[in-house]
Design a protein around this motif. Structure first.
Motif, PDB file in Angstrom:
ATOM      1  N   ARG A   1      10.296  -0.033   1.100  1.00 25.31           N
ATOM      2  CA  ARG A   1       9.014   0.694   0.957  1.00 25.31           C
ATOM      3  C   ARG A   1       9.245   2.048   0.282  1.00 25.31           C
ATOM      4  NH1 ARG A   1       5.914   4.368   3.934  1.00 25.31           N
ATOM      5  NH2 ARG A   1       3.658   3.953   3.984  1.00 25.31           N
TER       6      ARG A   1
ATOM      7  N   THR B   1      -3.915  -6.724  -4.577  1.00 23.32           N
ATOM      8  CA  THR B   1      -4.429  -5.402  -4.215  1.00 23.32           C
ATOM      9  C   THR B   1      -3.563  -4.354  -4.924  1.00 23.32           C
ATOM     10  OG1 THR B   1      -3.037  -4.958  -2.268  1.00 23.32           O
ATOM     11  CG2 THR B   1      -5.016  -6.306  -1.933  1.00 23.32           C
ATOM     12  N   GLU B   2      -4.076  -3.147  -5.029  1.00 21.43           N
ATOM     13  CA  GLU B   2      -3.375  -2.103  -5.785  1.00 21.43           C
ATOM     14  C   GLU B   2      -2.270  -1.422  -4.990  1.00 21.43           C
ATOM     15  OE1 GLU B   2      -6.322   0.628  -7.133  1.00 21.43           O
ATOM     16  OE2 GLU B   2      -7.235  -0.779  -8.554  1.00 21.43           O
ATOM     17  N   ASP B   3      -2.380  -1.417  -3.642  1.00 20.27           N
ATOM     18  CA  ASP B   3      -1.445  -0.607  -2.844  1.00 20.27           C
ATOM     19  C   ASP B   3      -1.147  -1.291  -1.516  1.00 20.27           C
ATOM     20  OD1 ASP B   3      -0.014   1.294  -1.470  1.00 20.27           O
ATOM     21  OD2 ASP B   3      -1.446   2.925  -1.782  1.00 20.27           O
TER      22      ASP B   3
ATOM     23  N   THR C   1       0.724  -0.341   0.772  1.00 17.83           N
ATOM     24  CA  THR C   1       0.847   0.609   1.881  1.00 17.83           C
ATOM     25  C   THR C   1      -0.516   1.030   2.428  1.00 17.83           C
ATOM     26  OG1 THR C   1       0.834   2.631   0.513  1.00 17.83           O
ATOM     27  CG2 THR C   1       2.948   1.511   0.798  1.00 17.83           C
ATOM     28  N   ASN C   2      -1.595   0.637   1.758  1.00 16.81           N
ATOM     29  CA  ASN C   2      -2.959   0.962   2.186  1.00 16.81           C
ATOM     30  C   ASN C   2      -3.511  -0.222   2.983  1.00 16.81           C
ATOM     31  OD1 ASN C   2      -5.781   1.314   2.367  1.00 16.81           O
ATOM     32  ND2 ASN C   2      -5.857   2.465   0.454  1.00 16.81           N
ATOM     33  N   GLU C   3      -3.374  -0.155   4.300  1.00 17.20           N
ATOM     34  CA  GLU C   3      -3.759  -1.288   5.145  1.00 17.20           C
ATOM     35  C   GLU C   3      -5.244  -1.599   5.045  1.00 17.20           C
ATOM     36  OE1 GLU C   3      -1.660  -2.428   8.957  1.00 17.20           O
ATOM     37  OE2 GLU C   3      -3.462  -1.455   9.759  1.00 17.20           O
ATOM     38  N   GLU C   4      -6.071  -0.575   4.938  1.00 15.24           N
ATOM     39  CA  GLU C   4      -7.516  -0.791   4.825  1.00 15.24           C
ATOM     40  C   GLU C   4      -7.844  -1.610   3.575  1.00 15.24           C
ATOM     41  OE1 GLU C   4     -11.596   1.901   4.330  1.00 15.24           O
ATOM     42  OE2 GLU C   4      -9.787   2.796   5.192  1.00 15.24           O
ATOM     43  N   GLN C   5      -7.164  -1.326   2.491  1.00 18.97           N
ATOM     44  CA  GLN C   5      -7.372  -2.058   1.242  1.00 18.97           C
ATOM     45  C   GLN C   5      -6.914  -3.520   1.373  1.00 18.97           C
ATOM     46  OE1 GLN C   5      -4.930  -1.698  -2.705  1.00 18.97           O
ATOM     47  NE2 GLN C   5      -6.365   0.037  -2.688  1.00 18.97           N
TER      48      GLN C   5
END
Length: 247
Positions: free
Chosen positions: A111, A172-174, A176-180
């Motif tokens: 990560r 998805t773009e990220d 590390t962005n759990e919401e996304q």
């Protein structure tokens, strides 16, 4: 009696399996893709394109008798798709240095590499039987991309004379962005897909880390199972790194 030789043999087999998967993926990426790009192709052409390139009817290895070339992937780019893969070459160089350093390789170290080089894309994966199942699921996902609810998605073509499942990838773009990540799962489920989903950061793909790898890393960091008994019906998503339910 020591089981050390057996363990060594198992490790070799696991390493070979991971490297074989990595080679297959690289070959697919390098072969020609069939793409519908909503940024420059009229929506009116989408239905005909979808019918022409149904995943269960497009051969991975082409057809020499019909002059059909191999096809690596079938993909749809959304109207606002803006590719940004980060510094993949720098990432791979960092990975080589990490391995030479002798540091223990964990999810957190991978990560960290990904964040440093902005290689943050990831994808929900679904493996489906060739035929109606994959064609039907792909239609729903592809439509969601066309409508701008998903940025980009792709599906593997079929392998004739094989019982291998086909895979749909929703990006998805990220990672590390759990919401996304959870929002993308919700869009997939809204198209009618109910099968098991797994989520894999692209950093693992770029570094050749597949299942049964030598570092004992699990390359999928989320799992989504659709709960048919829950009202309203919804996904139950497990973060496999922390082993906690996040929905």
């Amino acid at each position: 009696m020591s089981n050390q030789p057996d363990n060594e043999e198992t490790r070799k087999e696991a390493a070979f399996a991971a490297e074989h998967l990595a080679a297959e993926s690289m070959a697919a990426d390098m072969d020609p893709w069939v793409v519908f790009d909503a940024r420059k192709t009229p929506r009116a052409e989408f239905e005909e394109w979808l019918q022409t390139y149904q995943p269960s009817r497009v051969s991975r290895f082409g057809d020499p008798e019909r002059n059909a070339e191999p096809v690596g992937w079938i993909a749809v780019y959304g109207p606002s798709f803006c590719p940004d893969g980060g510094d993949v070459v720098g990432l791979q160089d960092d990975w080589e240095r990490l391995q030479m350093s002798g540091r223990h390789v964990t999810f957190d170290t991978v990560r960290e590499l990904a964040l440093n080089r902005r290689v943050l894309t990831g994808k929900w994966l679904m493996h489906l039987d060739s035929g109606f199942k994959v064609d039907h699921a792909w239609r729903g996902v592809a439509q969601a991309v066309l409508d701008g609810r998903i940025g980009v998605a792709k599906v593997s073509p079929c392998c004739p004379d094989s019982d291998r499942k086909q895979v749909i990838c929703v990006y998805t773009e990220d990672f590390t962005n759990e919401e996304q990540v959870l929002a993308a799962d919700a869009v997939i489920r809204s198209t009618g897909v109910k099968c098991h989903l797994s989520y894999k950061p692209d950093v693992y793909t770029y570094l050749g880390i597949y299942r049964d790898n030598r570092w004992h890393l699990c390359p999928t960091i989320y799992e989504s199972r659709f709960d048919l008994e829950c009202i309203p019906r919804r996904s139950r998503i497990i973060n496999k790194v922390t082993n906690t339910e996040v929905t």
